[in-house]
Scaffold this motif. Structure first.
Motif, PDB file in Angstrom:
ATOM      1  N   ALA A 172       0.857  -1.185   0.000  1.00  8.03           N
ATOM      2  CA  ALA A 172       0.000   0.000   0.000  1.00  8.03           C
ATOM      3  C   ALA A 172       0.892   1.233   0.000  1.00  8.03           C
ATOM      4  O   ALA A 172       1.962   1.245   0.621  1.00  8.03           O
ATOM      5  N   ARG A 173       0.451   2.270  -0.716  1.00  7.02           N
ATOM      6  CA  ARG A 173       1.230   3.508  -0.802  1.00  7.02           C
ATOM      7  C   ARG A 173       0.339   4.716  -0.517  1.00  7.02           C
ATOM      8  O   ARG A 173      -0.854   4.702  -0.816  1.00  7.02           O
ATOM      9  N   TRP A 174       0.980   5.754   0.044  1.00  7.08           N
ATOM     10  CA  TRP A 174       0.264   6.982   0.375  1.00  7.08           C
ATOM     11  C   TRP A 174       1.089   8.197  -0.019  1.00  7.08           C
ATOM     12  O   TRP A 174       2.308   8.214   0.129  1.00  7.08           O
ATOM     13  N   THR A 213       0.364  12.511   0.524  1.00  6.80           N
ATOM     14  CA  THR A 213      -0.572  13.475   1.101  1.00  6.80           C
ATOM     15  C   THR A 213       0.048  14.867   1.038  1.00  6.80           C
ATOM     16  O   THR A 213       1.245  15.037   1.266  1.00  6.80           O
ATOM     17  N   SER A 237       5.319   3.684   1.832  1.00  6.29           N
ATOM     18  CA  SER A 237       4.803   2.358   1.500  1.00  6.29           C
ATOM     19  C   SER A 237       4.885   1.410   2.684  1.00  6.29           C
ATOM     20  O   SER A 237       5.788   1.505   3.509  1.00  6.29           O
ATOM     21  N   ILE A 281       1.743   7.954   8.311  1.00  6.20           N
ATOM     22  CA  ILE A 281       1.776   8.030   6.852  1.00  6.20           C
ATOM     23  C   ILE A 281       1.751   9.479   6.362  1.00  6.20           C
ATOM     24  O   ILE A 281       1.820   9.718   5.154  1.00  6.20           O
ATOM     25  N   HIS A 319      -3.858  10.752  -1.442  1.00  5.53           N
ATOM     26  CA  HIS A 319      -3.794   9.723  -2.478  1.00  5.53           C
ATOM     27  C   HIS A 319      -3.313   8.420  -1.842  1.00  5.53           C
ATOM     28  O   HIS A 319      -2.300   8.403  -1.140  1.00  5.53           O
ATOM     29  N   SER A 320      -4.032   7.353  -2.087  1.00  3.92           N
ATOM     30  CA  SER A 320      -3.671   6.049  -1.564  1.00  3.92           C
ATOM     31  C   SER A 320      -3.865   5.016  -2.663  1.00  3.92           C
ATOM     32  O   SER A 320      -4.797   5.122  -3.465  1.00  3.92           O
ATOM     33  N   SER A 321      -2.984   4.029  -2.721  1.00  5.01           N
ATOM     34  CA  SER A 321      -3.096   3.004  -3.757  1.00  5.01           C
ATOM     35  C   SER A 321      -2.615   1.661  -3.233  1.00  5.01           C
ATOM     36  O   SER A 321      -1.953   1.577  -2.198  1.00  5.01           O
ATOM     37  N   GLN A 361      -6.906   2.327  -6.387  1.00  6.62           N
ATOM     38  CA  GLN A 361      -6.480   3.550  -5.727  1.00  6.62           C
ATOM     39  C   GLN A 361      -7.669   4.324  -5.177  1.00  6.62           C
ATOM     40  O   GLN A 361      -8.817   4.107  -5.568  1.00  6.62           O
TER      41      GLN A 361
END
Length: 239
Positions: free
Chosen positions: A112-114, A116, A132, A150, A170-172, A188
């Motif tokens: 998972a990635r962020w 902001t 991540s 995060i 943004h998160s994916s 995402q």
């Protein structure tokens, strides 16, 4: 803190994310009195040094204590130097879940990635990301070790007011069979929120990413956490 990703995933010319209103104030305060262990536990959970003021209950309300461990009000000439001036906004991830929707779900190892960004921030730790963390497998619910941060930001001289804090989030989720594999985006979540962040308050966030795995399985990745807004004398995240 989550692992810093390689390069920005969301360029500056990216179309603006939709309004989501995914930040919600907590109904009850997390700290009620000095013996309450939640405040100290929260301060330790962020993973970086946070100056948490001591507090005590007087007539049912929380009163900040100054002047060191013994408390007491400092001399009037020293008040300006001691009182925290800046606002610190920290997003703390507490739980991740991989809920199977169809097939065997997304069962290839995922991260998972962020990323902001807050336009009111005067400094953002790690430029706001991307950061991540490994994501759980099908049917798994992971409490996040050490309540990973995060996002971390400072607003200079922001503690004397309750500023609106516009945030672009943004998160994916992406498949990565191993650490050297390319990041294959499979879902995402993009959002904006304009919350009025009251100093020394706590908010919650929760959202779901529908991910379509390359193996044909589908999962809902669910993320939950809190946002802390505290007053601090920290002026920069740099050493």
């Amino acid at each position: 803190m989550a692992k810093k990703g390689e390069g920005r995933r969301y360029p500056a010319d990216k179309k603006k994310a939709p309004k989501a209103n995914f930040l919600f104030p907590l109904r009850l305060p997390m700290v009620r009195s000095e013996p309450d262990p939640l405040f100290a536990r929260f301060c330790k959970s962020i993973g970086r040094s946070v100056r948490c003021p001591a507090s005590t209950a007087e007539n049912g309300s929380i009163v900040g204590r100054f002047g060191g461990p013994q408390g007491g009000v400092p001399p009037i000439d020293d008040v300006a130097a001691i009182l925290p001036a800046h606002l610190r906004v920290t997003f703390i991830l507490q739980q991740m879940e991989n809920e199977v929707v169809s097939g065997s779900g997304v069962d290839i190892p995922c991260w998972a990635r962020w990323e902001t960004h807050g336009s009111a921030a005067t400094e953002e730790f790690g430029d706001g990301g991307p950061f991540s963390l490994p994501a759980p497998g099908p049917g798994e619910i992971w409490p996040v070790p050490h309540a990973n941060g995060i996002y971390d930001a400072l607003v200079e001289d922001g503690c004397g007011s309750t500023p609106v804090f516009p945030v672009e989030f943004h998160s994916s989720v992406g498949e990565m069979p191993d650490i050297l594999s390319p990041y294959v985006l499979i879902g995402q979540f993009d959002a904006e929120d304009d919350s009025t962040l009251q100093p020394n308050g706590f908010w919650t966030f929760a959202y779901t990413i529908r991910a379509n795995g390359t193996n044909g399985g589908v999962s809902d990745f669910k993320f939950r956490g809190i946002v802390s807004v505290t007053c601090t004398n920290i002026e920069t995240f740099s050493p």
